[in-house]
Structure formats: C-alpha cells, structure tokens
Design a protein around this motif. Structure first.
Motif, PDB file in Angstrom:
ATOM      1  N   UNK A   1       2.371  -6.665   5.318  1.00  0.00           N
ATOM      2  CA  UNK A   1       1.176  -7.169   5.964  1.00  0.00           C
ATOM      3  C   UNK A   1       0.137  -7.587   4.936  1.00  0.00           C
ATOM      4  N   UNK A   2      -0.823  -8.367   5.408  1.00  0.00           N
ATOM      5  CA  UNK A   2      -1.979  -8.771   4.610  1.00  0.00           C
ATOM      6  C   UNK A   2      -3.200  -8.502   5.465  1.00  0.00           C
ATOM      7  N   UNK A   3      -4.081  -7.600   4.991  1.00  0.00           N
ATOM      8  CA  UNK A   3      -5.247  -7.268   5.809  1.00  0.00           C
ATOM      9  C   UNK A   3      -6.401  -8.233   5.542  1.00  0.00           C
TER      10      UNK A   3
ATOM     11  N   UNK B   1       2.075  -0.541   6.905  1.00  0.00           N
ATOM     12  CA  UNK B   1       0.716  -0.099   7.150  1.00  0.00           C
ATOM     13  C   UNK B   1       0.017   0.581   5.992  1.00  0.00           C
ATOM     14  N   UNK B   2       0.742   0.893   4.922  1.00  0.00           N
ATOM     15  CA  UNK B   2       0.154   1.548   3.754  1.00  0.00           C
ATOM     16  C   UNK B   2      -0.252   0.499   2.715  1.00  0.00           C
ATOM     17  N   UNK B   3      -1.474   0.606   2.216  1.00  0.00           N
ATOM     18  CA  UNK B   3      -1.979  -0.355   1.232  1.00  0.00           C
ATOM     19  C   UNK B   3      -1.244  -0.177  -0.093  1.00  0.00           C
ATOM     20  N   UNK B   4      -0.785  -1.295  -0.647  1.00  0.00           N
ATOM     21  CA  UNK B   4      -0.144  -1.294  -1.963  1.00  0.00           C
ATOM     22  C   UNK B   4      -1.251  -1.287  -3.019  1.00  0.00           C
ATOM     23  N   UNK B   5      -1.174  -0.370  -3.950  1.00  0.00           N
ATOM     24  CA  UNK B   5      -2.233  -0.253  -4.956  1.00  0.00           C
ATOM     25  C   UNK B   5      -1.754  -0.510  -6.383  1.00  0.00           C
ATOM     26  N   UNK B   6      -0.472  -0.534  -6.600  1.00  0.00           N
ATOM     27  CA  UNK B   6       0.045  -0.706  -7.958  1.00  0.00           C
ATOM     28  C   UNK B   6      -0.135  -2.155  -8.419  1.00  0.00           C
TER      29      UNK B   6
ATOM     30  N   UNK C   1       3.204  -9.353  -8.635  1.00  0.00           N
ATOM     31  CA  UNK C   1       4.498  -9.956  -8.300  1.00  0.00           C
ATOM     32  C   UNK C   1       4.452 -10.593  -6.917  1.00  0.00           C
ATOM     33  N   UNK C   2       3.877  -9.895  -5.966  1.00  0.00           N
ATOM     34  CA  UNK C   2       3.754 -10.464  -4.612  1.00  0.00           C
ATOM     35  C   UNK C   2       2.905 -11.733  -4.661  1.00  0.00           C
ATOM     36  N   UNK C   3       1.771 -11.672  -5.343  1.00  0.00           N
ATOM     37  CA  UNK C   3       0.871 -12.833  -5.426  1.00  0.00           C
ATOM     38  C   UNK C   3       1.569 -14.064  -5.983  1.00  0.00           C
ATOM     39  N   UNK C   4       2.408 -13.880  -6.995  1.00  0.00           N
ATOM     40  CA  UNK C   4       3.071 -15.022  -7.645  1.00  0.00           C
ATOM     41  C   UNK C   4       4.219 -15.579  -6.805  1.00  0.00           C
ATOM     42  N   UNK C   5       4.701 -14.817  -5.841  1.00  0.00           N
ATOM     43  CA  UNK C   5       5.880 -15.220  -5.071  1.00  0.00           C
ATOM     44  C   UNK C   5       5.594 -15.253  -3.575  1.00  0.00           C
ATOM     45  N   UNK C   6       4.387 -15.652  -3.217  1.00  0.00           N
ATOM     46  CA  UNK C   6       3.904 -15.724  -1.843  1.00  0.00           C
ATOM     47  C   UNK C   6       3.822 -17.187  -1.447  1.00  0.00           C
TER      48      UNK C   6
END
Length: 188
Positions: free
Chosen positions: A23-25, A34-39, A45-50
């Motif tokens: 998800x993206x809040x 439902x748990x926020x990714x903090x690492x 990595x997600x940002x570059x491959x979205x």
C-alpha cells in the motif's frame, strides 16, 4: 526500472503478480499488510521500481514479481523539498503539470509528467502562494467559492507550477481516480 529487474524478468517471465499486500498511504509511506516500511534501503528500491501498467494499476516490480499497490489517495504524493522544489515521494523532480484538481476537502492533486500526485497537506502553503485569480494571489473568499462548486466544474483558480499556470477543476476525491486514469485498489 533497474537493470537487475529486467534481468530477473528475462530469466523468470511468468511469475504471477500479487495483490493486496502493498500500500501507499496519504503521507507517501509504503506499507506491507498495513505495516509501514521504515528501512531506507527497501524504500529506495521500491521508489526506483515503481510504475503503472496500461490499466492504470500502480505496482512495485520486485525482480520478476509485480506487487500491485493499494493507493490511499493517489499514485504519487507531492512534497516541497528543502530547496522549495516540487518532488514526488519517490524523489522525482516535478517540472510540469498539465492540470490541477481541488477536492471537497481542499486537497490539491496535479497531473504531472510522472503521473497523478496529491500535494502533501503539510505543503499547502506552497500551493496557496501559487494559486491565482486574475493574476492576483487567491484570497479566502475566492478559495471558498472554488470549494463550494459542484464536482467537475472549472474554477477561476490558476496554479503556477514552474513558469506555467494550469487551470484548477473542482473534483470530488471519489472521482479523481476515474478522471485521472488510475486504480486505487488493483485486482487481478
């Protein structure tokens, strides 16, 4: 997308996509179940491959597997960086917008070169400084008049993004995805 993603796709072309995990809040935070990714490394990595598919479903391409993202509001969250520049939550600089939309709660969504993005409500002062009516900065009365319009109506407001002024349309939040061509809750 990064090179390693393309190599993985070539090696394993038929890995099924997953739905309902990511998800993206409204603040631009990635979530897993439902748990926020903090690492930071995972976020980068997600940002570059979205990206988005041809149906307007946004996803994270994790090697050969595509994970479709449930959007709380819009595919991109727009912020103002330390230099006063408009950027996406994925760190892409926004240089142009083709349209702007004001919802019934005052949220401002832009159609940008990177896709649709809602301005983080912590950066609304940036918008207020750039919203104009007849060449003058908008006042409270003009803003209220725009908010009171029916969904789909054009406002008198113009938003300056860079050197260009774009028109602002009043659109209910529930109608934004259909109007801007994205899917909030992708399904198979």
């Amino acid at each position: 997308m990064e090179d390693w993603v393309y190599r993985a796709l070539a090696k394993w072309p038929n890995v099924p996509a997953v739905f309902g995990w990511m998800g993206l809040d409204r603040r631009g935070r990635w979530t897993i179940r439902g748990e926020v990714i903090t690492r930071p490394q995972i976020i980068d990595t997600i940002n570059r491959n979205y990206a988005a598919d041809e149906q307007g479903r946004w996803f994270f391409q994790n090697g050969p597997q595509r994970g479709y993202v449930k959007l709380e509001y819009a595919p991109l969250i727009l912020r103002i960086d330390g230099d006063g520049k408009l950027i996406t939550h994925t760190e892409l600089l926004v240089l142009q917008a083709s349209a702007a939309f004001l919802d019934e709660h005052g949220a401002l969504t832009l159609s940008t070169e990177h896709g649709p993005g809602v301005l983080d409500d912590q950066d609304l002062n940036w918008a207020l400084e750039r919203l104009h009516v007849d060449g003058e900065v908008v006042d409270e009365e003009q803003l209220e008049a725009a908010l009171n319009l029916d969904s789909g109506e054009s406002t008198e407001l113009r938003l300056f993004v860079g050197e260009r002024a774009v028109s602002v349309t009043r659109v209910d939040a529930a109608e934004l995805a259909g109007r801007l061509g994205f899917v909030c809750e992708p399904v198979a």
